[in-house]
Design an enzyme around this catalytic site. Structure first.
Site, PDB file in Angstrom:
ATOM      1  N   ASP A   1     -14.689   5.157  -3.022  1.00 51.43           N
ATOM      2  CA  ASP A   1     -15.171   6.368  -2.366  1.00 51.43           C
ATOM      3  C   ASP A   1     -15.450   7.484  -3.365  1.00 51.43           C
ATOM      4  O   ASP A   1     -16.462   8.181  -3.264  1.00 51.43           O
ATOM      5  CB  ASP A   1     -14.153   6.845  -1.330  1.00 51.43           C
ATOM      6  CG  ASP A   1     -14.604   8.113  -0.632  1.00 51.43           C
ATOM      7  OD1 ASP A   1     -15.729   8.124  -0.085  1.00 51.43           O
ATOM      8  OD2 ASP A   1     -13.853   9.100  -0.646  1.00 51.43           O
TER       9      ASP A   1
ATOM     10  N   CYS B   1       2.068  -5.896  12.375  1.00 50.59           N
ATOM     11  CA  CYS B   1       3.101  -5.479  11.411  1.00 50.59           C
ATOM     12  C   CYS B   1       4.109  -4.553  12.078  1.00 50.59           C
ATOM     13  O   CYS B   1       3.737  -3.699  12.885  1.00 50.59           O
ATOM     14  CB  CYS B   1       2.470  -4.745  10.230  1.00 50.59           C
ATOM     15  SG  CYS B   1       1.685  -5.836   9.057  1.00 50.59           S
ATOM     16  N   HIS B   2       5.364  -4.733  11.705  1.00 50.40           N
ATOM     17  CA  HIS B   2       6.416  -3.853  12.206  1.00 50.40           C
ATOM     18  C   HIS B   2       6.402  -2.537  11.436  1.00 50.40           C
ATOM     19  O   HIS B   2       6.178  -2.536  10.228  1.00 50.40           O
ATOM     20  CB  HIS B   2       7.797  -4.505  12.004  1.00 50.40           C
ATOM     21  CG  HIS B   2       8.016  -5.711  12.836  1.00 50.40           C
ATOM     22  ND1 HIS B   2       7.506  -6.949  12.501  1.00 50.40           N
ATOM     23  CD2 HIS B   2       8.674  -5.877  14.001  1.00 50.40           C
ATOM     24  CE1 HIS B   2       7.856  -7.829  13.428  1.00 50.40           C
ATOM     25  NE2 HIS B   2       8.558  -7.204  14.349  1.00 50.40           N
TER      26      HIS B   2
END
Length: 164
Positions: free
Chosen positions: A127, A75-76
Site C-alpha cells: 500500500d 479462529c478463536h
C-alpha cells in the site's frame, strides 16, 4: 488426519477447545515482498512519500495479529502475551522481510496470528509503495516454527530457498 473445522455433515464449525490444557504457545512466521530497485532504495533511504515504510508495516503487523479472530472466521479470539515484529530489507532478494513472533498462554495455538501479522505487514508495504510500482510480488509466506499444545514443537524442515 481429521479436519477439525468441519462437523460430521461437512459443515464449518469453530473447534471446542474448552477441554484442552492451557499451555504456553509460540509461533514464528515470515514472508517477503519483492520490490523494484527504486522502491528498495527509497525504503532504505527513508524517502518514500508516505513515510517510514518499515515502521508503519511493523505497527500494522502487530495490529493484524491482534485482529486475527475478526478476519479469519473460525479462529478463536486470544489474549496475546507477545507480538514481536521485525521488518527488514533483504538485499539478496531485493525484498522486504516481515517476521512475526506471537505468544499466548491458552488452549489453542497462535500460528494464524503470526501468519496474519506477516500478511498485514506485507500488504502495508504494498500500500505504501504502490504509487511507485504496482508490480511488487508478495511471497512466500510461511510458518517458521511453533511450540506448545498437543502437537508439540514444529520447525520448518525445508528452507524456502530450496522450494521452487
Amino acid at each position: 488426519m481429521e479436519l477439525t473445522h468441519f462437523d460430521a455433515d461437512g459443515n464449518a464449525r469453530m473447534v471446542d477447545v474448552g477441554d484442552k490444557e492451557v499451555t504456553e504457545r509460540t509461533a514464528v512466521a515470515e514472508g517477503f515482498i519483492a520490490v523494484n530497485e527504486d522502491i528498495y532504495t527509497r525504503i532504505e533511504e527513508g524517502t518514500m512519500k508516505k513515510g517510514d515504510v518499515l515502521a508503519v508495516a511493523q505497527l500494522a503487523a502487530i495490529m493484524g495479529a491482534k485482529e486475527t479472530s475478526r478476519l479469519i472466521p473460525l479462529c478463536h479470539p486470544l489474549a496475546l502475551t507477545k507480538v514481536d515484529v521485525h521488518c527488514t530489507l533483504d538485499a539478496v532478494r531485493r525484498a522486504v522481510c516481515v517476521r512475526a513472533t506471537v505468544k499466548t498462554k491458552g488452549r489453542t495455538g497462535v500460528e494464524m496470528e503470526a501468519l496474519t501479522a506477516v500478511q498485514v505487514g506485507l500488504l502495508t508495504v504494498y500500500d505504501m509503495c504502490k504509487a511507485v510500482d504496482k508490480g511488487m510480488v508478495i511471497g512466500p509466506v510461511y510458518l517458521v516454527e511453533k511450540d506448545g499444545g498437543k502437537s508439540g514443537h514444529f520447525v520448518r524442515a525445508t528452507l524456502v530457498e530450496d522450494v521452487d
